[in-house]
Design a protein around this motif. Structure first.
Motif, PDB file in Angstrom:
ATOM      1  N   LEU A 131      18.516  67.324  59.685  1.00  0.00           N
ATOM      2  CA  LEU A 131      17.751  66.419  60.545  1.00  0.00           C
ATOM      3  C   LEU A 131      16.419  66.157  59.874  1.00  0.00           C
ATOM      4  N   SER A 155      17.753  50.974  63.321  1.00  0.00           N
ATOM      5  CA  SER A 155      16.688  51.977  63.365  1.00  0.00           C
ATOM      6  C   SER A 155      16.851  52.910  64.559  1.00  0.00           C
ATOM      7  N   ALA A 156      16.319  54.123  64.406  1.00  0.00           N
ATOM      8  CA  ALA A 156      16.425  55.120  65.467  1.00  0.00           C
ATOM      9  C   ALA A 156      15.662  54.685  66.716  1.00  0.00           C
ATOM     10  N   VAL A 157      14.536  54.015  66.512  1.00  0.00           N
ATOM     11  CA  VAL A 157      13.682  53.607  67.629  1.00  0.00           C
ATOM     12  C   VAL A 157      13.292  52.138  67.450  1.00  0.00           C
ATOM     13  N   THR A 163      15.999  60.216  61.133  1.00  0.00           N
ATOM     14  CA  THR A 163      16.445  58.834  60.959  1.00  0.00           C
ATOM     15  C   THR A 163      17.914  58.745  60.574  1.00  0.00           C
ATOM     16  N   GLY A 164      18.626  59.873  60.556  1.00  0.00           N
ATOM     17  CA  GLY A 164      20.058  59.832  60.294  1.00  0.00           C
ATOM     18  C   GLY A 164      20.782  59.146  61.436  1.00  0.00           C
ATOM     19  N   ARG A 165      22.068  58.942  61.290  1.00  0.00           N
ATOM     20  CA  ARG A 165      22.804  58.215  62.318  1.00  0.00           C
ATOM     21  C   ARG A 165      23.381  59.125  63.387  1.00  0.00           C
ATOM     22  N   PHE A 166      23.331  60.438  63.196  1.00  0.00           N
ATOM     23  CA  PHE A 166      24.036  61.302  64.128  1.00  0.00           C
ATOM     24  C   PHE A 166      23.151  62.335  64.776  1.00  0.00           C
ATOM     25  N   HIS A 167      23.683  62.908  65.842  1.00  0.00           N
ATOM     26  CA  HIS A 167      23.021  63.947  66.610  1.00  0.00           C
ATOM     27  C   HIS A 167      21.670  63.420  67.080  1.00  0.00           C
ATOM     28  N   ALA A 168      20.574  64.030  66.678  1.00  0.00           N
ATOM     29  CA  ALA A 168      19.273  63.554  67.109  1.00  0.00           C
ATOM     30  C   ALA A 168      18.846  62.384  66.242  1.00  0.00           C
ATOM     31  N   ARG A 169      18.290  61.351  66.860  1.00  0.00           N
ATOM     32  CA  ARG A 169      17.621  60.281  66.128  1.00  0.00           C
ATOM     33  C   ARG A 169      16.257  60.136  66.775  1.00  0.00           C
ATOM     34  N   PRO A 217      12.395  61.211  67.711  1.00  0.00           N
ATOM     35  CA  PRO A 217      11.730  62.512  67.848  1.00  0.00           C
ATOM     36  C   PRO A 217      12.729  63.616  68.178  1.00  0.00           C
ATOM     37  N   GLN A 225      17.006  68.171  71.655  1.00  0.00           N
ATOM     38  CA  GLN A 225      17.712  67.717  70.445  1.00  0.00           C
ATOM     39  C   GLN A 225      18.103  68.887  69.552  1.00  0.00           C
TER      40      GLN A 225
END
Lengths: 432, 432
Positions: free
Chosen positions: B237, B376-378, B403-409, B411, B416
């Motif tokens: 992450l 984008s994540a946000v 900024t990955g695509r999975f799990h937490a994006r 903050p 998370q």
């Protein structure tokens, strides 16, 4: 989440400079462009593509069967392996109906997963979004290509398929129908792309395609899955093993325990949710284990038992430690006698594969201790491990079962093929 | 999700056979045992550990400052780098208060994320669970060790810390206080472990610890993060870049646009959520861009502008393509004039880092087009990109931005740092 997520452009450059790009890199770049269109396409267009693909499959039925005949003629596979490769008019119809069923599922894209308002008035919502480009690596079953493509279209993703050499002609014929469906819905046909042939280099290229492929889903035997898990530089959703346990606790109802163990082992022995090991409490084993063994033996099950179990049923063959690590996918049951829930959890921690475990007990506190004490994707209380399935969970269709710790765990359906973004809506707020 | 998830035992064997295990492997094995206890520990015990760790930090303040003085004496770092390394009584107090604030957060473990009942009576719930063992690799800021350990304890995870060579003594003194907190709460002190020294081999060992470490969080400069992202065989992450864009659409309120751009760039230029590039519609640029430039110049901002922007404000220096790829983390703003939302999205797709993008507009349809058109994540509408922060999102505390695509994006807070399992509760159901 492992790959870093630069803009497509810069990552493409990196991927290309790392090693000479092969055909899969070019396909993945086309898929990424198509993915941008799919991601913002209306629900109705994606559903229309699924209906049209189903129609195209039915229309191309003869062509697909001819292609399949070529594959079968070239194949030396026998028995179950040959059966997996074989298409029939009925099987093509089932694939088509499967696509129509996906069209009927609710759209997983755009779901508001959470929503809240901050004291400064900012409204924040977490919204489900497509993943991007999904790579599916499969072996001989030609239907996997259609199922995977359907689930990806439904969830707004582009998909890059790489089928096995045995099913090459069948896979290409099915792929043509999927693309016809996309065209009929005015969606880019590059949303479903397939490797030009079954060269093994294509797999290696997909495994290294960080930034081009967002997620890999291997569908096939253990050696394929393990190779993908070991070598991928891209996140993987899969399970290598389904070494599931059913634990019969001292406070189990005897009749329920017998029914559940019989079903968990013998309903279908070849699926990953089948129980491979029975753990039974020492307190209950002398009275219950003989009946369980008799129930299963009647249906042709054989056994691998530890010393304590063999003291109770002396005719049971002895288990080695390796047996407890073996996913039989067959009518073979490992048996170990344990002394309470903690010993059961220790056994699972040592030999399990984080897939699915079940406890049979009337004691709620023990059930909770069991369910919180494993790191398995799915834990069950008073139910058969064979329920670990996307259909049985109500997901409609599944692309597989995942046992990793992140993103999707357990059955992977269309909702699990989405990720999310945060949308923050303000009225001109600046941060103090 | 990338690593495969065999039982700890077998994976340990694999990790060991792959290469001779170093000290981090041994620590990770201890952490995994502790993680099992943490995962089922009551909320109250974890919160007590955080309170006790805060007390221990305050009590050990002199010792920690002495350790920090050793680090400072050995360091050649200057200015901002030296400041990052420096502890003061006030900073130690802030770290302690941070831990107490974490104790006040709701327990992220055990939350029922979803719950439904199947027609056959099976009740299925998705329940938040700890991840397991989290590896945190950080550089000179000694507080990161305490913050990361606190967030991990709160979320029921064990943590394996590897600090930088510059802050070695400080990190070890802080680590001792965290362990004192765990002991005071009767939790295993192995839940927070730290590398014995700053040998770079430890990082390599953590990156390869598939099956022993479940998640890696690198905290530090871009080269550290990129190395971890590139070489880790474990999910990561992180974000390497925060190349955030603010797009001022033709229908933007001028005053709001000026306030948001000024804040997004200049409030703090060194954070990853700071805007690096302004995209402004050609239709509005002639009237609005000069005021935006004047606002920012007043606060010492300099500019890199494309040809169209320089036609409007001829004094602006010319931007190269590389400038648009550069995360300045400084009072420098890239400016590009675009022709509508699709051109803005193309620019972001080409140069962005999937972190945070904002649009300023009064047109809801355009805002939605923008928010659904990036990966984008946000994404923000009429708000400053500087709001991309765990505190501002209401998460209480954050361990970083992903900024990955999975799990937490976006903050990454305590929620998370959890994953989930499915709990299936039956009444003896077997599958037909």
């Amino acid at each position: 989440m492992q790959a870093h997520e630069d803009g497509a452009e810069s990552t493409v450059t990196q991927a290309m400079s790392a090693s000479a790009p092969g055909p899969m890199t070019a396909l993945a770049k086309r898929a990424r462009l198509a993915a941008r269109t799919l991601a913002t396409s209306p629900t109705s267009a994606r559903d229309r593509a699924l209906w049209a693909a189903a129609a195209a499959l039915r229309e191309a039925s003869d062509t697909i069967l001819e292609a399949n005949a070529k594959d079968l003629a070239a194949s030396t596979a026998k028995d179950a392996f040959r059966d997996r490769l074989t298409l029939t008019p009925e099987r093509i119809e089932a694939i088509a109906r499967g696509l129509e069923d996906m069209a009927d599922l609710p759209d997983p894209v755009g779901r508001v997963l959470e929503e809240w308002t901050r004291p400064n008035g900012l409204r924040i919502r977490r919204v489900a979004t497509p993943v991007g480009v999904i790579g599916v690596i499969y072996e001989s079953r030609p239907n996997v290509g259609a199922d995977a493509a359907g689930l990806c279209i439904k969830s707004g993703n582009a998909v890059l398929l790489r089928g096995g050499s045995e099913s090459l002609h069948s896979a290409r014929a099915i792929h043509a129908a999927m693309q016809a469906g996309l065209r009929a819905a005015d969606l880019p046909e590059d949303a479903v792309l397939i490797a030009p042939d079954a060269d093994r280099k294509h797999v290696a290229e997909m495994l290294g395609a960080s930034g081009l492929v967002d997620l890999l889903i291997p569908r096939g035997g253990r050696s394929l899955v393990e190779r993908v898990q070991k070598d991928a530089r891209v996140p993987v959703l899969a399970h290598a093993d389904g070494l599931c346990h059913t634990y019969v606790h001292a406070a189990a109802d005897h009749g329920m325990a017998r029914r559940i163990v019989l079903n968990a082992k013998m309903r279908r022995t070849g699926i990953c949710g089948a129980t491979e090991t029975l753990l039974i409490d020492a307190a209950i084993a002398p009275t219950l284990l003989p009946s369980i063994v008799a129930d299963l033996a009647e249906f042709g099950c054989t056994f691998k038992a530890d010393a304590a179990a063999r003291e109770i049923v002396p005719t049971l063959p002895a288990a080695t430690e390796q047996d407890f690590r073996t996913e039989w996918l067959d009518a073979v049951l490992n048996i170990a006698v344990v002394d309470g829930v903690d010993e059961a959890l220790d056994h699972i921690s040592r030999f399990g594969s984080s897939h699915t475990e079940a406890i049979v007990t009337a004691d709620e506190a023990v059930a909770n201790r069991f369910m919180t004490g494993t790191d398995s994707a799915v834990v069950m209380w008073n139910a058969s491990t064979q329920f670990c399935d996307g259909g049985e969970f109500g997901f409609g269709a599944e692309i597989g079962i995942a046992t990793g710790r992140f993103h999707a765990r357990g059955p992977v359906g269309v909702e699990q093929l989405t990720t999310f973004r945060y949308e923050v809506v303000g009225t001109g707020q600046v941060r103090s």
